[in-house]
Design a protein around this motif. Structure first.
Motif, PDB file in Angstrom:
ATOM      1  N   VAL A 292       0.846  -1.203   0.000  1.00 15.15           N
ATOM      2  CA  VAL A 292       0.000   0.000   0.000  1.00 15.15           C
ATOM      3  C   VAL A 292       0.878   1.249   0.000  1.00 15.15           C
ATOM      4  CG1 VAL A 292      -1.741   1.313   1.282  1.00 15.15           C
ATOM      5  CG2 VAL A 292      -1.895  -1.187   1.175  1.00 15.15           C
ATOM      6  N   THR A 293       1.939   1.228   0.794  1.00 11.43           N
ATOM      7  CA  THR A 293       2.863   2.370   0.849  1.00 11.43           C
ATOM      8  C   THR A 293       3.509   2.603  -0.511  1.00 11.43           C
ATOM      9  OG1 THR A 293       3.337   2.010   3.188  1.00 11.43           O
ATOM     10  CG2 THR A 293       4.942   3.285   1.953  1.00 11.43           C
ATOM     11  N   LEU A 294       3.974   1.532  -1.133  1.00 14.59           N
ATOM     12  CA  LEU A 294       4.583   1.662  -2.459  1.00 14.59           C
ATOM     13  C   LEU A 294       3.588   2.251  -3.451  1.00 14.59           C
ATOM     14  CD1 LEU A 294       6.523  -1.719  -2.862  1.00 14.59           C
ATOM     15  CD2 LEU A 294       7.505   0.537  -2.443  1.00 14.59           C
ATOM     16  N   ASP A 295       2.356   1.764  -3.427  1.00 13.88           N
ATOM     17  CA  ASP A 295       1.346   2.224  -4.373  1.00 13.88           C
ATOM     18  C   ASP A 295       1.014   3.694  -4.164  1.00 13.88           C
ATOM     19  OD1 ASP A 295      -0.705   1.447  -6.457  1.00 13.88           O
ATOM     20  OD2 ASP A 295      -2.015   2.286  -4.902  1.00 13.88           O
ATOM     21  N   ARG A 296       0.834   4.080  -2.913  1.00 13.14           N
ATOM     22  CA  ARG A 296       0.455   5.471  -2.631  1.00 13.14           C
ATOM     23  C   ARG A 296       1.575   6.462  -2.924  1.00 13.14           C
ATOM     24  NH1 ARG A 296      -3.079   4.444   2.947  1.00 13.14           N
ATOM     25  NH2 ARG A 296      -5.051   3.970   1.863  1.00 13.14           N
ATOM     26  N   HIS A 297       2.800   5.973  -2.975  1.00 10.09           N
ATOM     27  CA  HIS A 297       3.926   6.835  -3.329  1.00 10.09           C
ATOM     28  C   HIS A 297       4.268   6.749  -4.815  1.00 10.09           C
ATOM     29  CE1 HIS A 297       4.445   7.026   1.040  1.00 10.09           C
ATOM     30  NE2 HIS A 297       5.125   8.118   0.825  1.00 10.09           N
ATOM     31  N   GLY A 298       3.379   6.122  -5.581  1.00  9.26           N
ATOM     32  CA  GLY A 298       3.551   6.083  -7.029  1.00  9.26           C
ATOM     33  C   GLY A 298       4.660   5.169  -7.517  1.00  9.26           C
ATOM     34  N   GLN A 299       5.126   4.254  -6.664  1.00 12.73           N
ATOM     35  CA  GLN A 299       6.200   3.343  -7.062  1.00 12.73           C
ATOM     36  C   GLN A 299       5.602   2.057  -7.642  1.00 12.73           C
ATOM     37  OE1 GLN A 299       9.354   2.987  -4.119  1.00 12.73           O
ATOM     38  NE2 GLN A 299       8.781   4.954  -3.234  1.00 12.73           N
ATOM     39  N   TRP A 300       4.847   2.233  -8.721  1.00  8.04           N
ATOM     40  CA  TRP A 300       4.111   1.123  -9.310  1.00  8.04           C
ATOM     41  C   TRP A 300       5.036   0.069  -9.913  1.00  8.04           C
ATOM     42  CZ3 TRP A 300      -0.032   4.376 -12.391  1.00  8.04           C
ATOM     43  CH2 TRP A 300      -0.828   5.078 -11.465  1.00  8.04           C
ATOM     44  N   ASN A 301       6.219   0.480 -10.338  1.00  8.66           N
ATOM     45  CA  ASN A 301       7.151  -0.487 -10.928  1.00  8.66           C
ATOM     46  C   ASN A 301       7.661  -1.497  -9.906  1.00  8.66           C
ATOM     47  OD1 ASN A 301       8.533   1.818  -9.779  1.00  8.66           O
ATOM     48  ND2 ASN A 301      10.428   0.958 -10.562  1.00  8.66           N
ATOM     49  N   ARG A 302       7.462  -1.217  -8.622  1.00  7.62           N
ATOM     50  CA  ARG A 302       7.917  -2.116  -7.564  1.00  7.62           C
ATOM     51  C   ARG A 302       6.791  -3.010  -7.034  1.00  7.62           C
ATOM     52  NH1 ARG A 302      10.884   1.378  -3.197  1.00  7.62           N
ATOM     53  NH2 ARG A 302      11.734  -0.654  -2.605  1.00  7.62           N
ATOM     54  N   LEU A 303       5.592  -2.849  -7.575  1.00  8.20           N
ATOM     55  CA  LEU A 303       4.470  -3.697  -7.192  1.00  8.20           C
ATOM     56  C   LEU A 303       4.528  -5.014  -7.970  1.00  8.20           C
ATOM     57  CD1 LEU A 303       1.604  -1.018  -7.284  1.00  8.20           C
ATOM     58  CD2 LEU A 303       2.728  -1.948  -5.239  1.00  8.20           C
ATOM     59  N   PRO A 304       3.915  -6.083  -7.437  1.00 10.93           N
ATOM     60  CA  PRO A 304       3.931  -7.358  -8.151  1.00 10.93           C
ATOM     61  C   PRO A 304       3.125  -7.295  -9.442  1.00 10.93           C
ATOM     62  CG  PRO A 304       2.463  -7.466  -6.258  1.00 10.93           C
ATOM     63  CD  PRO A 304       3.214  -6.175  -6.137  1.00 10.93           C
ATOM     64  N   GLU A 305       3.582  -8.015 -10.438  1.00 12.27           N
ATOM     65  CA  GLU A 305       2.880  -8.087 -11.717  1.00 12.27           C
ATOM     66  C   GLU A 305       1.689  -9.028 -11.566  1.00 12.27           C
ATOM     67  OE1 GLU A 305       1.930  -7.134 -15.456  1.00 12.27           O
ATOM     68  OE2 GLU A 305       3.813  -6.403 -14.579  1.00 12.27           O
ATOM     69  N   PRO A 306       0.477  -8.612 -11.984  1.00 12.89           N
ATOM     70  CA  PRO A 306      -0.680  -9.510 -11.903  1.00 12.89           C
ATOM     71  C   PRO A 306      -0.451 -10.758 -12.750  1.00 12.89           C
ATOM     72  CG  PRO A 306      -1.376  -7.259 -12.351  1.00 12.89           C
ATOM     73  CD  PRO A 306       0.112  -7.282 -12.499  1.00 12.89           C
ATOM     74  N   GLU A 307      -0.971 -11.890 -12.282  1.00 13.75           N
ATOM     75  CA  GLU A 307      -0.810 -13.155 -13.001  1.00 13.75           C
ATOM     76  C   GLU A 307      -1.837 -13.243 -14.120  1.00 13.75           C
ATOM     77  OE1 GLU A 307       0.544 -16.783 -10.624  1.00 13.75           O
ATOM     78  OE2 GLU A 307      -0.655 -15.672  -9.167  1.00 13.75           O
ATOM     79  N   LEU A 308      -1.374 -13.040 -15.357  1.00 14.92           N
ATOM     80  CA  LEU A 308      -2.235 -13.097 -16.540  1.00 14.92           C
ATOM     81  C   LEU A 308      -1.591 -13.995 -17.579  1.00 14.92           C
ATOM     82  CD1 LEU A 308      -2.878  -9.241 -16.946  1.00 14.92           C
ATOM     83  CD2 LEU A 308      -4.238 -10.866 -15.613  1.00 14.92           C
ATOM     84  N   ASP A 309      -2.406 -14.676 -18.386  1.00  9.79           N
ATOM     85  CA  ASP A 309      -1.826 -15.472 -19.461  1.00  9.79           C
ATOM     86  C   ASP A 309      -1.369 -14.542 -20.588  1.00  9.79           C
ATOM     87  OD1 ASP A 309      -4.036 -14.933 -21.219  1.00  9.79           O
ATOM     88  OD2 ASP A 309      -5.134 -16.648 -20.419  1.00  9.79           O
ATOM     89  N   SER A 310      -0.584 -15.072 -21.507  1.00  5.96           N
ATOM     90  CA  SER A 310       0.042 -14.250 -22.543  1.00  5.96           C
ATOM     91  C   SER A 310      -0.983 -13.572 -23.452  1.00  5.96           C
ATOM     92  CB  SER A 310       0.998 -15.102 -23.384  1.00  5.96           C
ATOM     93  OG  SER A 310       0.314 -16.210 -23.958  1.00  5.96           O
ATOM     94  N   GLU A 311      -2.079 -14.267 -23.749  1.00  4.60           N
ATOM     95  CA  GLU A 311      -3.107 -13.688 -24.624  1.00  4.60           C
ATOM     96  C   GLU A 311      -3.774 -12.483 -23.966  1.00  4.60           C
ATOM     97  OE1 GLU A 311      -7.265 -15.000 -26.926  1.00  4.60           O
ATOM     98  OE2 GLU A 311      -6.098 -16.479 -25.803  1.00  4.60           O
ATOM     99  N   LEU A 312      -4.099 -12.620 -22.683  1.00  4.26           N
ATOM    100  CA  LEU A 312      -4.746 -11.516 -21.981  1.00  4.26           C
ATOM    101  C   LEU A 312      -3.785 -10.344 -21.797  1.00  4.26           C
ATOM    102  CD1 LEU A 312      -7.513 -10.832 -20.751  1.00  4.26           C
ATOM    103  CD2 LEU A 312      -6.599 -11.480 -18.535  1.00  4.26           C
ATOM    104  N   LYS A 313      -2.513 -10.622 -21.554  1.00  2.00           N
ATOM    105  CA  LYS A 313      -1.516  -9.559 -21.436  1.00  2.00           C
ATOM    106  C   LYS A 313      -1.466  -8.724 -22.709  1.00  2.00           C
ATOM    107  CE  LYS A 313       1.788 -11.529 -18.140  1.00  2.00           C
ATOM    108  NZ  LYS A 313       3.171 -12.063 -17.986  1.00  2.00           N
TER     109      LYS A 313
END
Length: 322
Positions: free
Chosen positions: A170-191
């Protein structure tokens, strides 16, 4: 006398806060806390001591002599004696813990689908990564020039966010450090589909949306983004999208847009539509939906009627200036 004593104490504390340390690993050393720029691609040398200048929210400001700028931000985990709780997590741990949490929850009764008109968004957010590239290509239009793009699918009310999300994230997100958040688990087609429908992926918008809003949706990331894409495509395949394309450069009213929704998705659906405007431009459509049904028409009918502060705005054309 008190002022002098205070300054002496403050100076002593500041000096003691500085210390020398050898990094445990060769981390990237960034110009800023958001970790978006690393001039000269600087990495810490594990055979060299560095002066620690400041410690703040999971990061350390170090002095890298000979570089410009010399003061650089690195993760606390780069140094063995200074670690923070959320830097000890790895993506697999985060994913497995959150899988259990969101699968035990139910879908929200109401949701808000936020769709951006990218031409106007980039007109008012020129520094964003997805807006730095030319807004149009000669001979071939980009998808975002003539379609609404996905901003997010937000469970309502607004307070329904960060469900069972670790405080460090939450701290990372609120400080705009989105590149440090985990990548959502999506298949290649949906990505691939998401990258097309959500240009903000280049700024890691999907990571922010999943942590803040998707965590409260009651499904896994695959289902959450799939639902959001399907709803976005329903708008883009309708008279509403064609109206925006055909009237680019013109001023339109909320009344016109709501009439189109009534005509396309059923009577009363227009009352669930909100215009968002900035600097006289229509930047977004906010659709207030219920969770009944799977198509946009049914979901709008079960949503709550809403007011709109913006009553009219210009539909921006591709390119800067309007």
């Amino acid at each position: 006398m008190k002022q002098i004593l205070f300054l002496l104490i403050f100076s002593t504390l500041f000096i003691e806060a500085r210390y020398e340390a050898v990094p445990a690993k060769s981390c990237s050393a960034y110009n800023n806390m958001k970790h978006t720029q690393n001039s000269h691609n600087v990495h810490l040398d594990t055979q060299r001591e560095y002066t620690m200048l400041q410690q703040h929210k999971g990061q350390i400001l170090v002095l890298v002599k000979g570089e410009n700028p010399a003061q650089r931000w690195v993760d606390e985990s780069c140094f063995p004696s200074k670690t923070s709780s959320y830097n000890t997590y790895n993506n697999n741990t985060i994913k497995s813990e959150h899988t259990k949490k969101y699968q035990n929850s139910a879908k929200p009764k109401y949701s808000l689908l936020a769709l951006s008109w990218q031409n106007a968004f980039c007109e008012t957010h020129r520094s964003r990564k997805e807006c730095r590239q030319p807004l149009f290509s000669f001979g071939q239009k980009r998808y975002s020039e003539s379609h609404f793009v996905l901003h997010g699918l937000w469970p309502q009310p607004q307070s329904n966010s960060y469900c069972n999300v670790d405080a460090g994230l939450v701290t990372l997100d609120r400080h705009g450090q989105w590149n440090r958040l985990p990548e959502p688990e999506l298949d290649s087609e949906l990505k691939e589909k998401l990258s097309k429908v959500m240009p903000g992926v280049s700024s890691n918008l999907q990571r922010h949306e999943w942590v803040k809003h998707g965590s409260c949706y009651g499904t896994d990331a695959q289902s959450y983004f799939k639902d959001a894409i399907i709803l976005t495509e329903q708008v883009n395949g309708s008279k509403v999208s064609r109206f925006f394309v055909n009237n680019a450069g013109k001023r339109v009213t909320l009344k016109q847009v709501r009439f189109l929704f009534d005509n396309t998705f059923g009577k009363g659906s227009g009352k669930r539509v909100e215009l968002r405007c900035q600097n006289g431009l229509i930047t977004e459509l906010w659709l207030h939906m219920g969770n009944k049904g799977e198509d946009l028409s049914t979901m709008l009918k079960s949503g709550k009627p809403t007011r709109s502060r913006c009553q009219s705005g210009i539909i921006d054309k591709a390119g800067y200036g309007y």
